[in-house]
Scaffold this active site. Structure first.
Site, PDB file in Angstrom:
ATOM      1  N   CYS A   1      66.520  29.497  33.491  1.00 32.17           N
ATOM      2  CA  CYS A   1      65.432  30.723  33.126  1.00 32.17           C
ATOM      3  C   CYS A   1      65.645  30.913  31.632  1.00 32.17           C
ATOM      4  CB  CYS A   1      66.077  31.750  33.848  1.00 32.17           C
ATOM      5  SG  CYS A   1      65.479  33.963  32.961  1.00 32.17           S
ATOM      6  N   ASN A   2      64.035  30.613  31.373  1.00 29.77           N
ATOM      7  CA  ASN A   2      64.305  30.312  29.538  1.00 29.77           C
ATOM      8  C   ASN A   2      64.221  32.026  29.549  1.00 29.77           C
ATOM      9  OD1 ASN A   2      62.061  28.339  29.032  1.00 29.77           O
ATOM     10  ND2 ASN A   2      61.075  29.267  31.225  1.00 29.77           N
ATOM     11  N   THR A   3      64.189  33.113  29.968  1.00 29.82           N
ATOM     12  CA  THR A   3      64.624  34.892  29.149  1.00 29.82           C
ATOM     13  C   THR A   3      66.276  34.382  29.444  1.00 29.82           C
ATOM     14  OG1 THR A   3      62.710  35.496  30.164  1.00 29.82           O
ATOM     15  CG2 THR A   3      64.353  36.894  29.311  1.00 29.82           C
TER      16      THR A   3
ATOM     17  N   THR B   1      59.450  29.986  33.695  1.00 27.46           N
ATOM     18  CA  THR B   1      59.804  29.454  35.908  1.00 27.46           C
ATOM     19  C   THR B   1      59.227  29.690  36.922  1.00 27.46           C
ATOM     20  OG1 THR B   1      62.310  30.580  36.012  1.00 27.46           O
ATOM     21  CG2 THR B   1      62.023  28.583  34.764  1.00 27.46           C
ATOM     22  N   HIS B   2      58.886  31.304  36.116  1.00 28.56           N
ATOM     23  CA  HIS B   2      57.118  31.745  37.823  1.00 28.56           C
ATOM     24  C   HIS B   2      55.849  31.316  36.503  1.00 28.56           C
ATOM     25  CE1 HIS B   2      60.354  34.433  37.525  1.00 28.56           C
ATOM     26  NE2 HIS B   2      60.547  35.719  39.007  1.00 28.56           N
TER      27      HIS B   2
ATOM     28  N   TYR C   1      63.616  39.589  33.578  1.00 27.03           N
ATOM     29  CA  TYR C   1      64.454  39.704  32.546  1.00 27.03           C
ATOM     30  C   TYR C   1      63.633  39.882  31.349  1.00 27.03           C
ATOM     31  CZ  TYR C   1      69.599  38.847  34.907  1.00 27.03           C
ATOM     32  OH  TYR C   1      70.418  38.491  35.982  1.00 27.03           O
ATOM     33  N   GLY C   2      62.844  39.572  31.861  1.00 25.19           N
ATOM     34  CA  GLY C   2      61.545  39.214  30.926  1.00 25.19           C
ATOM     35  C   GLY C   2      61.705  40.722  29.620  1.00 25.19           C
TER      36      GLY C   2
ATOM     37  N   ASP D   1      68.883  31.832  37.911  1.00 26.74           N
ATOM     38  CA  ASP D   1      67.703  32.437  37.826  1.00 26.74           C
ATOM     39  C   ASP D   1      67.552  33.821  38.132  1.00 26.74           C
ATOM     40  OD1 ASP D   1      64.859  32.791  36.741  1.00 26.74           O
ATOM     41  OD2 ASP D   1      64.047  32.728  38.546  1.00 26.74           O
ATOM     42  N   SER D   2      66.849  34.871  37.246  1.00 25.34           N
ATOM     43  CA  SER D   2      67.029  36.391  37.511  1.00 25.34           C
ATOM     44  C   SER D   2      65.970  36.219  38.767  1.00 25.34           C
ATOM     45  CB  SER D   2      65.835  37.227  36.015  1.00 25.34           C
ATOM     46  OG  SER D   2      64.646  36.546  36.561  1.00 25.34           O
TER      47      SER D   2
HETATM   48  N1  DGL Z   1      61.378  33.106  35.188  1.00 27.16           N
HETATM   49  C1  DGL Z   1      61.859  34.064  33.880  1.00 27.16           C
HETATM   50  C2  DGL Z   1      61.551  32.772  32.972  1.00 27.16           C
HETATM   51  O1  DGL Z   1      61.964  32.007  33.278  1.00 27.16           O
HETATM   52  C3  DGL Z   1      61.821  35.302  33.702  1.00 27.16           C
HETATM   53  C4  DGL Z   1      61.690  36.321  34.697  1.00 27.16           C
HETATM   54  C5  DGL Z   1      61.792  37.153  34.196  1.00 27.16           C
HETATM   55  O2  DGL Z   1      61.840  37.504  33.331  1.00 27.16           O
HETATM   56  O3  DGL Z   1      62.835  37.855  35.058  1.00 27.16           O
HETATM   57  O4  DGL Z   1      62.079  33.736  31.494  1.00 27.16           O
END
Ligand code: DGL
Length: 274
Positions: free
Chosen positions: A73-75, A193-194, A42-43, A10-11
């Site tokens: 991580c979704n992003t 995931t946050h 990362y968003g 994850d980021s």
């Molecule tokens: N946890 C990351 C997600 O699921 C986003 C966090 C980020 O922006 O780095 O998208």
């Protein structure tokens, strides 16, 4: 072939909410968790940057021996996964696999809604990619997906402000915006995931008849089914029930914050990735 841990990436800290569910559902395996905290979030970053960072992290986990990497991580799943699967994997290591969190979630999402209107709360990157809209349509063409980007939520969580009144302000605003877009929404997905850390606050601004879903359990079940369908990959994953944590930033910070996401205290190691 030597058995090796499953890589989870994850980021930053968010993927720990997914790892926790992997360990709950599949405790027998070994896991390496890598958080790219030095370059999170990362968003708001461009496709090119998220792709480059994600590829570097996946390659690092492969170099550590992981045969399978889950991009938790979704992003990163939205912006980088497909290119890595289609262009990079055949070149780097065609025997290995990289899986994300969006496909397993959209495969299931239609089973939770009765009104066929679903709301997605996510980072700006995930929303702009339209990945949830496109993928949901493949599995449930009749389900309408409404999205709301919540750019302040990851910084609130990363800065440990998710319990404070500042978080209420932004949670209320984004939840109201989302519900204003689709009047029949009966299912809201935390597509970052946050966000499970903000779950209580989000719940407080949602009417009772709306279900609130986090991805951890869905993704863990999906990995279990993946192993049933792919015994050749399952047999390459080591099974001692251990977890090791790696961060690209300060280990003190990571260990202090990670417990909130993971539910237990942990000890991480620092790694340089560039
Ligand atoms: N946890 C990351 C997600 O699921 C986003 C966090 C980020 O922006 O780095 O998208």
């Amino acid at each position: 072939m030597k058995q090796q841990p499953i890589g989870v990436f994850d980021s930053g800290y968010g993927g720990l909410t997914i790892l926790k569910e992997f360990i709950h559902t599949l405790p027998q395996y070994d896991y390496f968790y890598l958080g790219d905290n030095a370059r999170a979030p990362y968003g708001p970053r461009s496709f090119e940057t998220v792709y480059r960072y994600t590829l570097q992290c996946v390659q690092w986990l492969f170099a550590r021996g992981c045969p399978l990497v889950i991009v938790a991580c979704n992003t990163a799943s939205a912006k980088a996964l497909r290119t890595i699967q289609q262009n990079d994997l055949p070149r780097i290591n065609p025997q290995n696999r990289v899986l994300g969190v969006i496909r397993p979630t959209t495969e299931m999402i239609g089973t939770f809604t009765r009104s066929n209107e679903v709301g997605i709360l996510a980072t700006a990157g995930t929303v702009l990619s339209e990945s949830y809209v496109i993928e949901t349509k493949k599995f449930y063409p009749h389900v309408k997906v409404y999205q709301e980007a919540c750019p302040m939520w990851v910084p609130l969580v990363e800065n440990n402000e998710y319990k404070g009144p500042g978080a209420d302000y932004f949670v209320e605003k984004n939840v109201k915006n989302l519900l204003g877009k689709g009047k029949l929404i009966d299912t809201v997905l935390l597509a970052c995931t946050h966000y499970p850390l903000l779950k209580d606050k989000i719940r407080a601004y949602l009417p009772d008849h709306i279900s609130l879903l986090s991805q951890g359990e869905i993704v863990a079940k999906s990995l279990e089914h993946y192993f049933e369908r792919h015994p050749e990959m399952e047999s390459r994953c080591s099974k001692q029930g251990t977890v090791q944590f790696y961060t690209t930033d300060s280990t003190e910070d990571f260990d202090a914050h990670a417990a909130t996401f993971f539910g237990k205290s942990i000890h991480s190691e620092h790694v340089n990735i560039e």
